[in-house]
Design a protein around this motif. Structure first.
Motif, PDB file in Angstrom:
ATOM      1  N   LYS A 456       0.816  -1.210   0.000  1.00 20.32           N
ATOM      2  CA  LYS A 456       0.000   0.000   0.000  1.00 20.32           C
ATOM      3  C   LYS A 456       0.854   1.267   0.000  1.00 20.32           C
ATOM      4  CE  LYS A 456      -3.348   2.570   2.756  1.00 20.32           C
ATOM      5  NZ  LYS A 456      -4.080   2.649   4.031  1.00 20.32           N
ATOM      6  N   GLU A 460       0.770   3.922  -2.971  1.00 19.13           N
ATOM      7  CA  GLU A 460       0.220   5.251  -2.703  1.00 19.13           C
ATOM      8  C   GLU A 460       1.196   6.337  -3.150  1.00 19.13           C
ATOM      9  OE1 GLU A 460      -0.400   7.278   1.445  1.00 19.13           O
ATOM     10  OE2 GLU A 460      -2.120   5.973   1.047  1.00 19.13           O
ATOM     11  N   PHE A 516      -4.512  11.554   0.507  1.00 21.65           N
ATOM     12  CA  PHE A 516      -4.998  10.174   0.507  1.00 21.65           C
ATOM     13  C   PHE A 516      -5.786   9.867   1.776  1.00 21.65           C
ATOM     14  CE2 PHE A 516      -1.630   9.791  -2.674  1.00 21.65           C
ATOM     15  CZ  PHE A 516      -2.235   8.995  -3.631  1.00 21.65           C
ATOM     16  N   LEU A 607      -7.553   2.641  -1.146  1.00 17.98           N
ATOM     17  CA  LEU A 607      -6.670   2.693  -2.300  1.00 17.98           C
ATOM     18  C   LEU A 607      -7.039   1.620  -3.318  1.00 17.98           C
ATOM     19  CD1 LEU A 607      -4.123   4.250  -3.221  1.00 17.98           C
ATOM     20  CD2 LEU A 607      -2.782   2.361  -2.288  1.00 17.98           C
TER      21      LEU A 607
END
Length: 780
Positions: A456, A460, A516, A607
């Motif tokens: 992740k 990201e 995010f 995500l």
């Protein structure tokens, strides 16, 4: 935007992306599934144990033991896990599992990793023996106590050996073992308290028999004590418990031990009829102690023996407020009413007697009706299991208070242990299935990367850099709009219209970690709003359920509420109530399904979800359209300034395109890695799901075997509760009659007193009249 500022901003953003691309590529290469080490699991489990999250602690320690079986954990780590899981099982009242792991620690005591835990494991083994009243477990504890080394540094083994000999009624060896616990040891408080209990047992066993001649020295000691022979007999035990109370309060466990010591002192003084000393000892128990409700009830009896009815009443009033659902609640209320009656508070006593009757008589009728109509023991078992699995359900057959009382009545028989184990096992299976469904839903969704932190984070970062390049070209596009003097030909105008339509959506692209996080929070908020609406519906369903339950109680006996209904009307209303009750159950089922859907949706937010898919499509299309626009503008003779601007930014676009291709390559590698990891994990999930089905089948088989046996025992305990409720109502009725008799006697006494007063006054008047008449006759 000024064209120069736009070019500077874009050049800076593209240069930053070029520098960070290598870092992201290396991070993607290093991204591999990270396993939590055994020490980390032990530390996390210890935290869960300290915070009383026993189920999670048991899971973590079980994982460490499984890693040890696979050769991935050291023996020291396995020893830590074995002892801590023993403690977790014991505190969670899973006594047989605690016995199994305590035995494993003791059997491995010859190995250095386990030797430090022998005392604690032996202590828990004898605790299991005492609570289960199983002589085999006690014999096992005695065997281990005899073969282990004499002592250890912490004093745990000496204390555990003392507990074993005490449970085996070998008081001499118990005293010797407890004497080996060093002062200042973590087990000093417990050892000294147990020594006090031992002295109490010895004093009780040495009680003087009838006709025995008391020696002169003992008689002198009795007279010197001021409390009689009983206090003298328990003097050593009382002094030992007082020694415990003088120990430092350095932990929660030791605070509890000191509270238990004060309770023991109070009980011994009460046994010796030294009520003032008993009251003083009970008053030392802190209100934060687990022993506080027991202390209040016993203190009330002490004050009752002293004749201090007002203080006894206050103790019981505090108990009724702080612990209203204890088994002794009715006894305490009736005792309060009796004390009020003795102190002449007739109206208050009558009110309390009637309140006890109003509260417990309907429950008594429900229990009697359930006992008469339910002849099958399996029905009782099903009711108990349903109560454990659904504590908030509508209980038409039996109130929750009755089931709790039945559990308290059977606490010493361990009858409901099977019910608790079955309920806990079913709950764990349901939780596991729910967790597997949510995890499978996440792993099968585009947002699967959020399940793997090692994927992740670099993913990201990669998406943030791609969006940063997109926003760099967005700045160049705004610089283009600022310098334009004409829209050009038809193809160029169409291209610019499409590019401008995409610019607003490009502003939404997240580039920083904060962006995010904000996006993920926004997704969570959407599901939270749906969940809040569902909770409002749940509250409405609960309100409807309460109304239907109240109507059901009313229709069971409308005469009690002063309502007169024909039989036909009652039957029609009963049918409507039953239909509404069925609707409520339907609504609950639908809400449960919707809540499950919300959980699945919440798991798939993050995500890679549809918002990020839209980002990628928008960004790709914008770069294509803007690149086409720059090419057309550079070749268009109608606007020289725009053409010159387009020529100056084309190298930037080439650099941006190169970095974009590299970042897309990294993104694809990370997404493939996430798919691989998700596939492996989903295979494990399917395997565990099949194993859960097997466990559920085995549990059903064991459940069917236990239904009749445990159900029959439950019948007996529910019958005891019914008898207890009958006695409570009978005592309340007797109290009401007694109150009426006391009022009558008081009134008769007042009438007799008034009559005597009137007779005296009449006699006085007659005497005065006679004197007046005599004086008149004497006068000439």
């Amino acid at each position: 935007m000024d064209p120069v500022d736009a070019k500077n901003l874009a050049q800076k953003a593209i240069g930053d992306a070029e520098r960070r691309t290598d870092e992201v590529s290396q991070a993607a290469t290093r991204a591999r599934p990270r396993t939590v080490s055994a020490p980390e699991r032990v530390a996390a489990g210890d935290i869960m144990l300290r915070t009383r999250n026993y189920e999670r602690a048991i899971q973590l320690f079980s994982q460490v033991l499984e890693l040890r079986r696979q050769g991935k954990a050291t023996e020291d780590e396995a020893a830590d896990a074995d002892m801590l899981i023993t403690e977790s099982y014991f505190r969670d009242r899973q006594l047989h599992s605690a016995r199994r792991h305590a035995r494993a620690v003791l059997e491995a005591s010859s190995r250095p990793a386990y030797s430090a835990y022998c005392g604690r494991a032996l202590s828990r083994l004898v605790d299991v023996a005492i609570r289960t009243e199983d002589p085999k477990v006690l014999a096992e504890a005695v065997h281990h106590a005899a073969r282990l080394n004499a002592s250890d540094g912490s004093g745990s083994l000496a204390y555990a050996r003392g507990k074993v000999w005490f449970a085996a009624h070998d008081y001499a060896r118990a005293r010797e073992a407890l004497g080996l616990v060093a002062s200042g040891s973590p087990y000093t408080h417990q050892a000294q308290y147990l020594l006090g209990v031992l002295l109490t047992k010895e004093a009780a066993a040495a009680a003087p028999v009838a006709g025995r001649t008391i020696p002169a020295g003992e008689a002198e000691a009795n007279r010197g004590s001021g409390h009689g022979g009983q206090t003298s007999r328990y003097a050593a035990a009382i002094e030992q418990f007082k020694r415990v109370t003088r120990l430092p309060v350095d932990s929660t466990e030791h605070r509890h031990v000191i509270a238990l010591a004060w309770m023991a002192i109070g009980r011994l003084y009460y046994e010796a009829e030294s009520y003032l000393e008993a009251a003083d000892a009970y008053a030392r128990v802190d209100r934060s102690s687990p022993e506080f409700p027991t202390m209040l009830q016993e203190l009330a009896w002490v004050y009752a023996q002293l004749g201090d009815h007002s203080r006894a009443q206050r103790s019981l009033e505090v108990l009724s407020i702080t612990h209203p659902d204890t088994l002794s609640l009715a006894d305490g209320s009736l005792l309060r009413a009796d004390l009020m009656l003795r102190s002449g508070q007739f109206d208050k006593a009558l009110t309390l007697y009637r309140s006890v009757r109003r509260r417990f008589d309907p429950i008594r009728e429900q229990v009697q009706h359930f006992l008469k109509t339910s002849a099958d023991p399996a029905v009782y078992y099903d009711e108990l299991v349903a109560d454990r699995l659904e504590p908030d359900r509508a209980r038409a057959p039996l109130p929750s208070l009755v089931i709790e009382w039945a559990r308290q009545e059977a606490e010493d028989d361990h009858v409901f242990g099977v019910v608790d184990d079955v309920a806990r096992s079913r709950d764990l299976i349901d939780q596991s299935r729910t967790l597997l469904r949510e995890l499978d839903a996440l792993l099968s969704s585009p947002a699967r990367a959020k399940a793997f932190e090692e994927v992740k984070r670099p993913l990201e970062t990669t998406l943030g850099l791609l969006n940063q390049i997109g926003k760099a070209e967005l700045a160049l596009a705004r610089g283009m709009d600022d310098i334009l003097s004409s829209e050009g030909g038809a193809e160029l105008r169409a291209t610019r219209r499409e590019r401008r339509a995409l610019m607003k959506r490009m502003d939404w692209l997240p580039t920083t970690p904060g962006d995010f996080l904000s996006r993920e929070a926004a997704g969570e908020q959407q599901w939270n709003e749906v969940s809040q609406h569902l909770q409002q519906l749940t509250v409405e369903v609960d309100r409807l359920n309460a109304i239907t339950n109240a109507l059901k109680q009313l229709l069971m006996d409308p005469g009690k509420q002063g309502v007169s209904l024909d039989l036909s009307i009652r039957q029609r209303l009963q049918a409507e109530v039953d239909a509404n009750h069925a609707d409520v159950r339907t609504y609950r089922d639908r809400i449960a399904k919707l809540r499950h859907v919300i959980q699945l949706g919440r798991a798939q937010v993050g995500l890679g979800d549809q918002r990020y898919v839209d980002d990628a499509e928008t960004r790709t299309r914008f770069l294509q359209v803007f690149g086409r626009e720059v090419a057309l503008t550079a070749s268009s003779p109608g606007d020289p300034a725009a053409a010159a601007y387009a020529e100056t930014i084309r190298p930037l676009l080439v650099r941006a395109d190169t970095v974009t291709r590299r970042l897309n390559s990294v993104r694809e590698r990370l997404e493939r890695l996430a798919v691989e990891m998700a596939t492996k994990l989903r295979n494990k999930i399917w395997h565990e799901s099949a194993a859960l089905d097997g466990y559920a089948s085995e549990l059903d088989a064991l459940d069917s075997e236990a239904r009749l046996l445990v159900g029959q025992a439950a019948v007996e305990h529910f019958a005891r509760v019914g008898g207890r409720l009958r006695d409570i109502v009978l005592r309340a009725d007797v109290g009401i009659v007694q109150q009426a008799w006391e009022v009558r006697e008081e009134q008769r006494g007042r009438v007799r007193a008034l009559q005597r007063e009137r007779a005296r006054e009449e006699q006085n008047l007659n005497d005065e009249l006679r004197e007046v008449l005599d004086d008149a006759e004497v006068a000439p």
